[in-house]
Design a protein around this motif. Structure first.
Motif, short mmCIF file in Angstrom:
data_model
loop_
_atom_site.label_atom_id
_atom_site.label_comp_id
_atom_site.label_asym_id
_atom_site.label_seq_id
_atom_site.Cartn_x
_atom_site.Cartn_y
_atom_site.Cartn_z
N ILE A 177 -9.87 28.71 -47.45
CA ILE A 177 -9.25 29.95 -46.99
C ILE A 177 -7.94 29.60 -46.29
CG2 ILE A 177 -9.51 32.02 -45.58
CD1 ILE A 177 -11.56 31.86 -47.80
N LEU A 178 -6.87 30.25 -46.68
CA LEU A 178 -5.56 30.00 -46.08
C LEU A 178 -4.91 31.34 -45.77
CD1 LEU A 178 -2.89 27.49 -47.46
CD2 LEU A 178 -2.28 29.61 -46.33
N ALA A 179 -4.67 31.61 -44.48
CA ALA A 179 -3.98 32.83 -44.05
C ALA A 179 -2.59 32.46 -43.58
CB ALA A 179 -4.76 33.50 -42.93
N THR A 180 -1.60 33.26 -43.98
CA THR A 180 -0.22 32.95 -43.64
C THR A 180 0.56 34.22 -43.37
OG1 THR A 180 1.84 31.94 -44.47
CG2 THR A 180 0.36 32.87 -46.12
N ASP A 181 1.51 34.13 -42.43
CA ASP A 181 2.41 35.25 -42.16
C ASP A 181 3.45 35.43 -43.26
OD1 ASP A 181 1.36 36.03 -39.59
OD2 ASP A 181 2.23 34.19 -38.79
N THR A 182 3.70 34.36 -44.02
CA THR A 182 4.73 34.39 -45.07
C THR A 182 4.09 34.03 -46.41
OG1 THR A 182 6.38 33.67 -43.46
CG2 THR A 182 6.97 33.51 -45.80
N PRO A 183 3.95 34.98 -47.34
CA PRO A 183 3.34 34.68 -48.63
C PRO A 183 4.12 33.61 -49.39
CG PRO A 183 3.46 37.05 -48.28
CD PRO A 183 4.28 36.42 -47.19
N PHE A 184 3.41 32.82 -50.20
CA PHE A 184 4.05 31.82 -51.04
C PHE A 184 4.77 32.50 -52.20
CE2 PHE A 184 0.62 29.52 -48.93
CZ PHE A 184 1.28 28.38 -48.49
N ALA A 185 5.80 31.82 -52.71
CA ALA A 185 6.62 32.39 -53.78
C ALA A 185 5.83 32.57 -55.06
CB ALA A 185 7.85 31.52 -54.03
N ASP A 186 4.91 31.65 -55.37
CA ASP A 186 4.09 31.75 -56.57
C ASP A 186 2.85 30.88 -56.36
OD1 ASP A 186 4.83 29.02 -57.20
OD2 ASP A 186 6.69 29.81 -58.06
N PHE A 187 1.96 30.89 -57.32
CA PHE A 187 0.70 30.17 -57.16
C PHE A 187 0.90 28.66 -57.13
CE2 PHE A 187 -0.97 34.12 -59.43
CZ PHE A 187 -1.25 34.76 -58.24
N ASP A 188 1.94 28.16 -57.80
CA ASP A 188 2.20 26.72 -57.77
C ASP A 188 2.58 26.24 -56.37
OD1 ASP A 188 1.73 26.26 -60.47
OD2 ASP A 188 3.79 26.76 -61.04
N SER A 189 3.08 27.15 -55.55
CA SER A 189 3.58 26.77 -54.22
C SER A 189 2.52 26.78 -53.14
CB SER A 189 4.72 27.72 -53.81
OG SER A 189 5.76 27.73 -54.76
N VAL A 190 1.32 27.29 -53.44
CA VAL A 190 0.28 27.38 -52.42
C VAL A 190 -0.08 25.98 -51.92
CG1 VAL A 190 -2.08 28.10 -51.91
CG2 VAL A 190 -0.62 29.52 -53.37
N ASP A 191 0.05 25.77 -50.61
CA ASP A 191 -0.18 24.46 -49.99
C ASP A 191 -1.50 24.49 -49.23
OD1 ASP A 191 -0.08 22.00 -48.83
OD2 ASP A 191 1.66 22.41 -47.57
N TRP A 192 -2.55 23.97 -49.86
CA TRP A 192 -3.87 24.02 -49.24
C TRP A 192 -3.99 23.09 -48.04
CZ3 TRP A 192 -6.51 28.07 -50.29
CH2 TRP A 192 -6.45 28.67 -51.55
N ALA A 193 -2.98 22.24 -47.80
CA ALA A 193 -3.02 21.39 -46.61
C ALA A 193 -3.05 22.23 -45.34
CB ALA A 193 -1.83 20.44 -46.60
N GLY A 194 -2.57 23.46 -45.43
CA GLY A 194 -2.57 24.36 -44.27
C GLY A 194 -3.79 25.25 -44.19
N ALA A 195 -4.80 25.02 -45.02
CA ALA A 195 -5.99 25.87 -45.01
C ALA A 195 -6.69 25.83 -43.67
CB ALA A 195 -6.93 25.45 -46.13
N GLN A 196 -7.10 26.99 -43.18
CA GLN A 196 -7.79 27.06 -41.89
C GLN A 196 -9.29 26.85 -42.02
OE1 GLN A 196 -5.69 29.56 -42.96
NE2 GLN A 196 -3.95 29.40 -41.58
N PHE A 197 -9.81 26.92 -43.24
CA PHE A 197 -11.25 26.80 -43.42
C PHE A 197 -11.55 26.15 -44.76
CE2 PHE A 197 -15.24 28.58 -45.10
CZ PHE A 197 -16.12 28.11 -44.14
N GLY A 198 -12.55 25.28 -44.77
CA GLY A 198 -13.02 24.67 -46.00
C GLY A 198 -14.52 24.49 -45.95
N LEU A 199 -15.17 24.75 -47.07
CA LEU A 199 -16.62 24.61 -47.17
C LEU A 199 -16.94 23.97 -48.51
CD1 LEU A 199 -19.40 25.26 -45.89
CD2 LEU A 199 -19.33 27.43 -47.14
N THR A 200 -17.49 22.76 -48.49
CA THR A 200 -17.78 22.05 -49.73
C THR A 200 -18.84 22.77 -50.55
OG1 THR A 200 -17.20 19.96 -48.68
CG2 THR A 200 -18.47 19.84 -50.72
N GLY A 201 -19.87 23.28 -49.89
CA GLY A 201 -20.91 24.01 -50.60
C GLY A 201 -22.08 23.11 -50.95
#
Length: 283
Positions: A177-201
């Motif tokens: 899960i990644l919440a941001t004040d500024t949306p990414f330009a496209d799906f290729d630009s999504v940087d999961w390094a900034g994700a606030q939550f991760g769950l392996t499952g």
């Protein structure tokens, strides 16, 4: 931006070949999208990919859709009813073991869950021109984030649902899960390094059920976006009998639009109700 999390029990496109179609005006519509990554796990080169996109809520029309991909040169979009379209990608080829990113952006009357259903590969005809049976390409999945609401004093809640819209149980893994004040330009630009939550499952979701999740922030993130990434594995009937394991990688985007301003009297009433709710919680 402060983020806290609560878990509940089960309950512009990238640079690719794209085709867009609208069914009337999309002015004022809620626009969102996602990326589905599928792998051709058959023994032959796939020549077509077929799938359905459907809005969950009847009476909430799907007014436009844009589909992009990097493997097929032709896209046919057929509207079945006011909330359902069937998509066929062809004029290309995907070799065994190769993957394809399908980028989808849609315009609907209001924020609502959208389902990706019935993905199937088709292959060249067999000897003598006999049709080769289609092969399941991935699980049917759906996701949505609700619009933010004030759930406590200075706390905003955002509710996620991930749905199993297939006939067999599914496993969700590698949720991010990644919440941001500024949306990414496209799906290729999504940087999961900034994700606030991760769950392996893994998280198991039975057919027709949903897994829910609540994200809490100290502001509503108006003008921003929440991104959801997960791997989903399921099963489906295989050509010729038996079952085949299906899998896909999902990236969902949830833009958070600015609210429509209320008249002054309505705004004052909403503020009063919010204050009462906060006082009740504190008491």
């Amino acid at each position: 931006m402060r983020l806290t999390l609560a878990l509940c029990a089960v309950f512009a496109l990238s640079a690719q070949t794209a085709a867009a179609i609208t069914f009337g005006t999309t002015t004022g519509d809620y626009s969102s999208g996602g990326r589905i990554t599928l792998t051709n796990d058959g023994a032959e080169t796939a020549t077509d990919l077929h799938f359905r996109v459907q809005v969950d809520d009847r009476g909430n029309p799907l007014n436009g859709i844009d589909v992009g991909n990097g493997a097929f040169g032709s896209t046919t979009i057929t509207r079945q009813d006011d909330r359902t379209v069937d998509v066929t990608l062809d004029a290309g080829a995907l070799a065994p073991g190769e993957s394809i990113d399908i980028d989808i952006r849609y315009w609907i009357g209001k924020e609502n869950e959208v389902w990706f259903q019935f993905p199937e590969w088709s292959y060249p005809d067999g000897p003598g021109g006999d049709p080769t049976p289609r092969r399941p390409a991935g699980p049917g999945t759906g996701w949505t984030w609700g619009l933010p609401y004030l759930c406590a004093l200075e706390t905003w809640c955002h509710d996620l649902e991930i749905w199993n819209v297939d006939l067999a149980p599914q496993l969700i893994e590698n949720l991010q899960i990644l919440a941001t004040d500024t949306p990414f330009a496209d799906f290729d630009s999504v940087d999961w390094a900034g994700a606030q939550f991760g769950l392996t499952g893994p998280i198991e979701i039975l057919p027709g059920e949903a897994w829910t999740f609540t994200l809490e922030t100290d502001d509503p993130l108006y003008g921003g976006a929440i991104y959801t990434g997960y791997d989903v594995t399921g099963s489906a009937a295989a050509p010729g009998g038996g079952t085949v394991t299906t899998a896909s990688v999902v990236l969902g985007e949830h833009p958070i639009p600015e609210p429509v301003p209320l008249p002054a009297a309505g705004a004052l009433m909403l503020g009063a109700l919010g204050g009462l709710a906060a006082l009740r919680r504190r008491g």
